[in-house]
Design an enzyme around this catalytic site. Structure first.
Site, PDB file in Angstrom:
ATOM      1  N   GLU A  60      -5.590  -9.405  -1.238  1.00 42.81           N
ATOM      2  CA  GLU A  60      -6.448  -9.594  -0.067  1.00 42.81           C
ATOM      3  C   GLU A  60      -7.883  -9.532  -0.546  1.00 42.81           C
ATOM      4  OE1 GLU A  60      -6.028  -6.428   2.770  1.00 42.81           O
ATOM      5  OE2 GLU A  60      -4.107  -7.139   3.523  1.00 42.81           O
ATOM      6  N   GLU A  88       0.824  -1.212   0.000  1.00 44.54           N
ATOM      7  CA  GLU A  88       0.000   0.000   0.000  1.00 44.54           C
ATOM      8  C   GLU A  88       0.860   1.264   0.000  1.00 44.54           C
ATOM      9  OE1 GLU A  88      -2.408  -0.802   3.388  1.00 44.54           O
ATOM     10  OE2 GLU A  88      -3.575  -2.304   2.319  1.00 44.54           O
TER      11      GLU A  88
END
Ligand SMILES: *[C@@H]1O[C@H](CO)[C@@H](O)[C@H](O)[C@H]1NC(C)=O
Ligand SMILES: *[C@@H]1O[C@H](CO)[C@@H](O)[C@H](O)[C@H]1NC(C)=O
Ligand SMILES: *[C@@H]1O[C@H](CO)[C@@H](O)[C@H](O)[C@H]1NC(C)=O
Ligand SMILES: *[C@@H]1O[C@H](CO)[C@@H](O)[C@H](O)[C@H]1NC(C)=O
Ligand SMILES: *[C@@H]1O[C@H](CO)[C@@H](O)[C@H](O)[C@H]1NC(C)=O
Ligand SMILES: *[C@@H]1O[C@H](CO)[C@@H](O)[C@H](O)[C@H]1NC(C)=O
Ligand SMILES: *[C@@H]1O[C@H](CO)[C@@H](O)[C@H](O)[C@H]1NC(C)=O
Length: 404
Positions: A319, A206
């Site tokens: 995810e 991220e």
């Protein structure tokens, strides 16, 4: 650490409108006396679960010894979630019929892998690998601190399971130390354990999402997005050079992981693979739409984005999952559906075998509940596991559709 974010649907065409910064502020505001009550409640629940675990463990080991003719001793640690026929040989673990090898991959962070405390250890990681290897042949890590790369590779060697690992470096834009430190950890792990069980090295978790959020922006291909890319890409290139300099007998791909709507085009052009978080929960999608939404989002945003660059990097869902509870009432649902075990069951039933059938590479989020995230972030952050934090399976039926 992994504010597993999930965040970052705010620039989506279908109007997710999700704002990560606001979410964090809200998290801070709701932290307080309520948490103490929740923690007390969890301890009571844990005691009950441990009681059940002891009962099951005894049943398994009795069952084993009644069948055993070799005289091998059952594990003396009968309240452990995994039994071994030879307590000294982690490869002799007893299979749990409730676990099915139906997942493309699982997201995993060994307990105690955050600096400065660390605290992870080989016996706990062995137990995790024994359980996860009954569900999948692939896991992904998020970082390399606290020796986690070596522990995982050692546990795979000791359990002798078929498992490929995507090692990872959790680098940050504002300080080069975490990158350098974790690169060294990975180099050591490769030198010690070889490459047979390494599927890739993921540089960044991220990174672009965090860089843009810090600047109050959300377009990965804006000027600020390209500034972030100019900080991330040298680390990706450097990792590739480090691997090349080791003269290994296998090519190890180097990629990155980010929120699904935060892939910068220049980063795409610099990676062998991309891992994208695609979270119906944080996009406020209802549970009955969640699996289809995830498939559509990944196809339309990430597969399409990769196809638009010349190197066409391999894309995975980094995810996806569904939380089973929240530590505060404000996050008990996403506006459309509740955080609950029955809803995780629905997501398992509608996503896992269908994604396998469709040939989608995904890392189910996640192996077990992570109490440190609950302490640090609250809300649903600590409650995404298939397993509880004590490694007992939640009240779930694992879908049965074998995938290698
Ligand atoms: C190993 O780590 C686990 C948590 O993952 C912890 O419960 C256990 O006490 C640790 N064992 C040792 C010997 O430190
Ligand atoms: C890291 O883990 C490996 C594998 O279990 C072990 O051999 C090594 O001693 C550990 N290193 C440190 C510094 O703890
Ligand atoms: C590469 O080296 C490893 C030892 O690190 C060995 O086990 C493996 O068989 C070798 N692979 C090839 C393709 O030669
Ligand atoms: C890694 O990235 C950090 C932060 O962007 C940067 O300061 C550092 O110079 C980079 N290191 C290498 C070797 O690319
Ligand atoms: C998503 O749901 C949360 C919780 O109900 C709500 O606070 C938020 O405003 C919703 N966001 C959108 C974009 O609908
Ligand atoms: C699988 O593919 C079908 C047909 O394209 C699609 O409708 C479905 O949403 C996909 N599901 C998953 C979980 O990939
Ligand atoms: C477990 O889930 C089933 C539904 O799948 C439900 O009927 C049962 O009551 C649940 N058991 C517990 C202990 O929550």
């Amino acid at each position: 650490m992994p504010l597993n974010a999930d965040r970052g649907y705010s620039n989506m065409d279908d109007g997710g409108g999700y704002n990560g910064t606001r979410y964090l502020e809200k998290q801070e505001a709701t932290r307080g006396s309520r948490r103490k009550w929740i923690i007390t409640g969890s301890i009571i629940a844990l005691v009950v679960i441990i009681g059940v675990g002891v009962g099951v463990g005894v049943a398994v080991s009795k069952n084993h010894s009644s069948k055993s003719t070799s005289g091998a001793a059952a594990s003396s640690n009968s309240n452990s979630p995994v039994q071994q026929t030879n307590p000294n040989d982690p490869s002799t673990f007893v299979l749990d019929p409730n676990l099915k090898h139906s997942f493309y991959g699982l997201a995993y962070t060994p307990e105690g892998s955050q600096l400065p405390e660390c605290g992870n250890n080989i016996s706990a990681v062995i137990q995790d690998i024994q359980l996860m290897s009954q569900l999948t042949s692939r896991i992904r890590l998020y970082g390399a601190d606290c020796n986690q790369s070596s522990l995982v590779l050692d546990a795979i060697a000791q359990t002798k399971v078929d498992m490929q690992v995507y090692l990872a470096i959790y680098n940050i834009p504002t300080d080069s130390t975490p990158y350098t430190r974790q690169k060294g950890e990975i180099q050591t792990a490769i030198e010690t354990f070889g490459t047979n069980n390494i599927a890739g090295v993921t540089v960044g978790n991220e990174f672009i999402l965090d860089y843009l959020t810090a600047a109050g922006q959300n377009d990965p291909n804006s000027a600020v997005g390209n500034q972030g890319a100019a900080l991330l890409i040298p680390n990706i290139t450097d990792t590739r050079q480090m691997i090349a300099s080791m003269n290994l007998n296998k090519t190890i791909p180097v990629g990155t992981s980010d929120a699904g709507s935060y892939f910068n085009t220049e980063v795409m052009e610099a990676i062998d693979y991309g891992m994208a978080n695609v979270h119906p929960w944080f996009a406020n999608v209802s549970i009955d739409q969640a699996a289809g939404w995830t498939a559509d989002f990944f196809q339309d945003t990430n597969i399409a984005g990769a196809a638009a660059v010349p190197n066409n990097p391999q894309m995975y869902i980094a995810e996806t999952g569904w939380p089973t509870q929240s530590s505060d009432a404000g996050n008990a649902n996403n506006g459309a559906s509740a955080a609950s075990v029955p809803n995780l069951q629905i997501f398992l039933d509608t996503f896992v075998c269908q994604a396998n059938q469709n040939g989608t590479g995904y890392f189910f989020f996640e192996y077990f509940d992570e109490p440190w995230k609950d302490v640090q972030f609250g809300g649903v952050e600590g409650w995404w596991g298939l397993f509880n934090s004590d490694r007992t399976l939640k009240n779930l039926t694992i879908p049965d559709c074998h995938i290698d």
